[in-house]
Design an enzyme around this catalytic site. Structure first.
Site, PDB file in Angstrom:
ATOM      1  N   SER A  55      -3.913   5.306  -1.170  1.00  0.00           N
ATOM      2  CA  SER A  55      -3.181   6.573  -1.130  1.00  0.00           C
ATOM      3  C   SER A  55      -3.441   7.336  -2.416  1.00  0.00           C
ATOM      4  O   SER A  55      -3.722   6.729  -3.465  1.00  0.00           O
ATOM      5  CB  SER A  55      -1.676   6.304  -0.995  1.00  0.00           C
ATOM      6  OG  SER A  55      -0.927   7.499  -1.149  1.00  0.00           O
TER       7      SER A  55
ATOM      8  N   TYR B   4       6.065   2.027  -3.820  1.00  0.00           N
ATOM      9  CA  TYR B   4       4.919   2.458  -3.020  1.00  0.00           C
ATOM     10  C   TYR B   4       3.726   2.761  -3.918  1.00  0.00           C
ATOM     11  O   TYR B   4       2.603   2.313  -3.651  1.00  0.00           O
ATOM     12  CB  TYR B   4       5.306   3.684  -2.197  1.00  0.00           C
ATOM     13  CG  TYR B   4       4.230   4.144  -1.241  1.00  0.00           C
ATOM     14  CD1 TYR B   4       4.018   3.471  -0.037  1.00  0.00           C
ATOM     15  CD2 TYR B   4       3.431   5.244  -1.526  1.00  0.00           C
ATOM     16  CE1 TYR B   4       3.029   3.882   0.850  1.00  0.00           C
ATOM     17  CE2 TYR B   4       2.445   5.666  -0.652  1.00  0.00           C
ATOM     18  CZ  TYR B   4       2.250   4.981   0.533  1.00  0.00           C
ATOM     19  OH  TYR B   4       1.267   5.386   1.410  1.00  0.00           O
TER      20      TYR B   4
END
Length: 243
Positions: A127, A140
């Site tokens: 990501s 995350y």
């Protein structure tokens, strides 16, 4: 199109979004596609919950029994829970690291004997939050940054055995989860216009746009590419904010 003819692939988290699009493209290219997730998929599904550390070994054992081969591993399954470091419980921290980082590590470890047989390719779905951060995403971000590091390490250690390992770092992609979030807002059209402005291409991405790049990395067309993290974000990370 048959660039994946004779290949066996595993895609995790393929019930929707980027995983679903990737599995479909691999199958269209001639691959036999297994998918692993908690729900169903359109290919050869294996029910798996990657918050369970035992799941990767079970998934790979089933593929070894049913196919005896694995050429492509796409680590796409992931989870994100919001909260600052003070708001993040230890359980939420562990869950995100388990699903986003430890599960890919275990899948790669269990898959390596099969992957090295024919010179396999691994693609991890990281990501842009492994490179920067949105607010309230400490676990995350940490997990995706770790996945990027794992990608490089696997490429270095197993390149001599013919195994390549790369990662993609998507930005805002119109997955069902993101689309549902936008639709839940009071003024979805305004939000779409605002988020479009932070992208030089003036829009968000489609799952298929990420899937096409994943499939290129998995293919022999990328045979000299390994250890790389590719940002797919419509230019978002390249654009400075206004003063």
């Amino acid at each position: 199109m048959s660039r994946f003819a004779g290949k066996v692939a595993l895609v995790t988290g393929a019930s929707s979004g980027m995983g679903q699009a990737t599995a479909a493209m691999l199958a269209d290219g001639g691959a036999r596609v297994f998918t692993a997730q908690r729900g169903a998929s359109e290919h050869e599904p294996i029910i798996a919950d990657f918050s369970d550390p035992a799941a990767p070994e079970a998934v790979l054992a089933e593929i070894a029994e049913r196919a005896g081969q694995l050429d492509i591993l796409i680590n796409n399954a992931g989870v994100m829970r919001e909260g600052t470091v003070e708001e993040t419980s230890l359980d939420d921290w562990y869950t995100q690291l388990q699903v986003n980082l430890t599960a890919p590590f275990l899948l790669i470890r269990e898959a390596m004997p099969l992957l090295r047989k024919g010179g396999g390719s691994i693609v991890n779905v990281g990501s842009i939050e492994g490179l920067g951060s949105n607010p309230r995403h400490p676990a995350y971000c940490a997990s995706k940054a770790g996945l990027h590091g794992l990608t490089r390490a696997v490429a270095v250690d197993h390149g001599p055995e013919g195994v390549r390992c790369n990662a993609v770092a998507p930005g805002w992609i119109d997955t069902p989860l993101n689309v549902a979030f936008i639709e839940s807002l009071g003024d979805p059209d305004r939000f779409r216009a605002e988020i479009g402005r932070i992208h030089p291409v003036r829009r968000t991405g489609a799952p298929e746009e990420v899937a096409r790049f994943i499939c290129w990395l998995a293919s022999d067309d990328a045979s000299f590419v390994t250890g790389q993290i590719y940002t797919i974000d419509g230019g978002r990370m390249a654009q400075l904010s206004l003063p």
